[in-house]
Design a protein around this motif. Structure first.
Motif, PDB file in Angstrom:
ATOM      1  N   PHE A  77       0.836  -1.198   0.000  1.00  0.00           N
ATOM      2  CA  PHE A  77       0.000   0.000   0.000  1.00  0.00           C
ATOM      3  C   PHE A  77       0.877   1.256   0.000  1.00  0.00           C
ATOM      4  O   PHE A  77       0.569   2.258  -0.642  1.00  0.00           O
ATOM      5  CB  PHE A  77      -0.905  -0.018   1.242  1.00  0.00           C
ATOM      6  N   HIS A  78       1.997   1.183   0.701  1.00  0.00           N
ATOM      7  CA  HIS A  78       2.876   2.338   0.881  1.00  0.00           C
ATOM      8  C   HIS A  78       3.592   2.734  -0.401  1.00  0.00           C
ATOM      9  O   HIS A  78       3.906   3.905  -0.615  1.00  0.00           O
ATOM     10  CB  HIS A  78       3.907   2.031   1.977  1.00  0.00           C
ATOM     11  N   VAL A  79       3.857   1.764  -1.287  1.00  0.00           N
ATOM     12  CA  VAL A  79       4.682   2.065  -2.465  1.00  0.00           C
ATOM     13  C   VAL A  79       3.882   2.128  -3.766  1.00  0.00           C
ATOM     14  O   VAL A  79       4.464   2.258  -4.841  1.00  0.00           O
ATOM     15  CB  VAL A  79       5.813   1.021  -2.622  1.00  0.00           C
ATOM     16  N   THR A  80       2.571   2.029  -3.697  1.00  0.00           N
ATOM     17  CA  THR A  80       1.757   2.136  -4.910  1.00  0.00           C
ATOM     18  C   THR A  80       0.816   3.333  -4.787  1.00  0.00           C
ATOM     19  O   THR A  80       0.698   3.955  -3.726  1.00  0.00           O
ATOM     20  CB  THR A  80       0.908   0.872  -5.136  1.00  0.00           C
ATOM     21  N   GLU A  81       0.121   3.610  -5.882  1.00  0.00           N
ATOM     22  CA  GLU A  81      -0.848   4.698  -5.873  1.00  0.00           C
ATOM     23  C   GLU A  81      -2.231   4.238  -5.411  1.00  0.00           C
ATOM     24  O   GLU A  81      -3.161   5.044  -5.352  1.00  0.00           O
ATOM     25  CB  GLU A  81      -0.944   5.305  -7.272  1.00  0.00           C
ATOM     26  N   ALA A  82      -2.359   2.959  -5.111  1.00  0.00           N
ATOM     27  CA  ALA A  82      -3.655   2.439  -4.660  1.00  0.00           C
ATOM     28  C   ALA A  82      -4.054   3.087  -3.339  1.00  0.00           C
ATOM     29  O   ALA A  82      -3.241   3.216  -2.431  1.00  0.00           O
ATOM     30  CB  ALA A  82      -3.591   0.918  -4.505  1.00  0.00           C
ATOM     31  N   ARG A  83      -5.316   3.470  -3.240  1.00  0.00           N
ATOM     32  CA  ARG A  83      -5.822   4.084  -2.008  1.00  0.00           C
ATOM     33  C   ARG A  83      -6.625   3.106  -1.163  1.00  0.00           C
ATOM     34  O   ARG A  83      -7.044   3.470  -0.058  1.00  0.00           O
ATOM     35  CB  ARG A  83      -6.712   5.287  -2.344  1.00  0.00           C
ATOM     36  N   PHE A  84      -6.829   1.881  -1.679  1.00  0.00           N
ATOM     37  CA  PHE A  84      -7.672   0.932  -0.961  1.00  0.00           C
ATOM     38  C   PHE A  84      -7.040  -0.455  -0.976  1.00  0.00           C
ATOM     39  O   PHE A  84      -6.527  -0.911  -2.000  1.00  0.00           O
ATOM     40  CB  PHE A  84      -9.081   0.872  -1.568  1.00  0.00           C
ATOM     41  N   GLY A  85      -7.078  -1.110   0.189  1.00  0.00           N
ATOM     42  CA  GLY A  85      -6.583  -2.465   0.327  1.00  0.00           C
ATOM     43  C   GLY A  85      -7.655  -3.343   0.938  1.00  0.00           C
ATOM     44  O   GLY A  85      -8.458  -2.883   1.759  1.00  0.00           O
ATOM     45  N   VAL A  86      -7.681  -4.610   0.546  1.00  0.00           N
ATOM     46  CA  VAL A  86      -8.688  -5.548   1.029  1.00  0.00           C
ATOM     47  C   VAL A  86      -7.990  -6.777   1.601  1.00  0.00           C
ATOM     48  O   VAL A  86      -7.153  -7.392   0.934  1.00  0.00           O
ATOM     49  CB  VAL A  86      -9.642  -5.989  -0.106  1.00  0.00           C
ATOM     50  N   LEU A  87      -8.336  -7.121   2.822  1.00  0.00           N
ATOM     51  CA  LEU A  87      -7.869  -8.355   3.465  1.00  0.00           C
ATOM     52  C   LEU A  87      -9.055  -9.300   3.532  1.00  0.00           C
ATOM     53  O   LEU A  87     -10.132  -8.926   4.025  1.00  0.00           O
ATOM     54  CB  LEU A  87      -7.338  -8.061   4.867  1.00  0.00           C
ATOM     55  N   THR A  88      -8.883 -10.535   3.032  1.00  0.00           N
ATOM     56  CA  THR A  88     -10.027 -11.443   2.964  1.00  0.00           C
ATOM     57  C   THR A  88      -9.622 -12.893   3.192  1.00  0.00           C
ATOM     58  O   THR A  88      -8.486 -13.285   2.924  1.00  0.00           O
ATOM     59  CB  THR A  88     -10.722 -11.338   1.592  1.00  0.00           C
ATOM     60  N   ASN A  89     -10.594 -13.663   3.704  1.00  0.00           N
ATOM     61  CA  ASN A  89     -10.437 -15.123   3.765  1.00  0.00           C
ATOM     62  C   ASN A  89     -11.475 -15.798   2.869  1.00  0.00           C
ATOM     63  O   ASN A  89     -11.802 -16.964   3.056  1.00  0.00           O
ATOM     64  CB  ASN A  89     -10.550 -15.626   5.211  1.00  0.00           C
ATOM     65  N   GLY A  90     -11.985 -15.040   1.913  1.00  0.00           N
ATOM     66  CA  GLY A  90     -12.965 -15.569   0.977  1.00  0.00           C
ATOM     67  C   GLY A  90     -14.391 -15.454   1.454  1.00  0.00           C
ATOM     68  O   GLY A  90     -15.335 -15.543   0.661  1.00  0.00           O
ATOM     69  N   ILE A  91     -14.579 -15.253   2.745  1.00  0.00           N
ATOM     70  CA  ILE A  91     -15.920 -15.075   3.320  1.00  0.00           C
ATOM     71  C   ILE A  91     -16.058 -13.655   3.867  1.00  0.00           C
ATOM     72  O   ILE A  91     -17.001 -12.943   3.535  1.00  0.00           O
ATOM     73  CB  ILE A  91     -16.184 -16.117   4.428  1.00  0.00           C
TER      74      ILE A  91
END
Length: 360
Positions: free
Chosen positions: A100-114
């Motif tokens: 997240f720190h080194v890209t221009e993306a403003r959103f991150g998603v953490l998932t276990n599929g559910i």
């Protein structure tokens, strides 16, 4: 197919297969990729969805994030995946934090599929927050949550719009959690606040504190119960106010009841609402949850398929909370069974499934 219908179809499939999925790779293929596809992104186009996008992060070389959603060649949304059933917390998002720190993306998603946790950088620019601003459970979601999730869809994705929403959701979650805590354990300051206009200059002694703490907790419970009842009454009236056919010959001879009088006499209890949701959970892999409908009456609470009196699933006879009884429907005949508690409904899951399968 509408977005919400795609999610429901995916939820049905995941509910029936989640116990078979044991690895992170299987989770990605069977759960996460279909979820990304439901958002409108082409998972087979590496220019739009890139698996294991690589970047150098400081001294770490070849860092990978499981999926990156791209727009004009730049990451806009990052996915870090864990295997189905794995716990999700900030300690499991280390790669997501670094990438997240080194890209221009403003959103991150953490998932276990559910469960899906959505993060951004509200606290410090270009540093991912430790707490998600949005959580989505594919097996247990509300229409309002779908509206928020839809903002991440390809057709409507807009960074500024989502950031405004994220900020509102963050503080809404904080206040909601605080109110939930006060419902169970109201703080002294909160009790002082709600009691201030009623003490008429009296001192806030330990005895007064104890009295008003108990009163505050009861007031919260009654407020929520009344709001639920009001919403259910509106949902059931006018066409759902009375049952389509009288249940006994005596009732038929008495003629049609006054709907206003009937509605005034009906009280939908919290036990009935919880029982309704248990039945919905049992049947969710057979039919869409929206097809399971509760229709309350004076003597019992009916649970129907497609809101159809000819398709009764069961009857909750919970008006006497000291004795919980469920009416199981066998070819329109009712067998009444006592329950020790609401969890006993799960003991009759096979019977409820068989009843619904008969209508299908």
């Amino acid at each position: 197919m509408d977005f919400i219908d795609q999610l429901r179809a995916l939820a049905t499939r995941i509910a029936s297969t989640k116990d078979l999925i044991q690895t992170e790779e299987a989770t990605k293929n069977a759960m996460v990729m279909p979820f990304i596809q439901a958002l409108g992104y082409n998972v087979f186009d590496p220019l739009e969805v890139t698996p294991e996008l690589v970047a150098d992060v400081g001294m770490k070389k070849g860092e990978k994030v499981d999926y990156a959603i791209l727009s004009a060649g730049k990451p806009i949304l990052l996915f870090e995946c864990k295997k189905s059933g794995a716990e999700l917390n900030v300690n499991h998002a280390s790669q997501l934090f670094r990438y997240f720190h080194v890209t221009e993306a403003r959103f991150g998603v953490l998932t276990n599929g559910i469960r899906y946790q959505f993060f951004t950088d509200l606290e410090q620019p270009n540093k991912m927050d430790e707490k998600p601003f949005l959580e989505f459970n594919i097996l247990d979601f509300k229409d309002q949550e779908v509206d928020e999730l839809k903002k991440f869809a390809k057709a409507s994705f807009d960074v500024d719009t989502i950031l405004v929403t994220a900020n509102d959701l963050k503080y809404t979650r904080i206040i909601q959690n605080q109110l939930a805590e006060w419902m169970v354990n109201p703080s002294e300051d909160f009790v002082r606040l709600v009691a201030a206009d009623h003490l008429a200059g009296k001192r806030f002694t330990p005895a007064v504190k104890e009295q008003f703490t108990a009163i505050t907790k009861r007031a919260f419970q009654r407020l929520i119960g009344d709001r639920i009842n009001d919403r259910l009454r509106v949902a059931m009236a006018p066409e759902h106010a009375a049952e389509a056919a009288p249940s006994t010959p005596e009732a038929a001879q008495q003629g049609p009841a006054d709907p206003a009088t009937d509605m005034a006499a009906i009280t939908t209890t919290l036990e009935e609402i919880e029982g309704f949701h248990i039945v919905r959970a049992i049947l969710r892999d057979l039919v869409s949850a929206k097809r399971i409908v509760m229709r309350d009456a004076q003597s019992y609470c009916a649970i129907l398929l497609d809101d159809n009196n000819r398709k009764p699933i069961c009857r909750l006879r919970f008006n006497n909370t000291a004795r919980l009884v469920i009416g199981l429907m066998d070819d329109k005949n009712e067998e009444r069974v006592s329950l020790a508690d609401l969890d006993d409904i799960y003991k009759h899951a096979d019977f409820l499934r068989k009843t619904v399968q008969g209508y299908l």
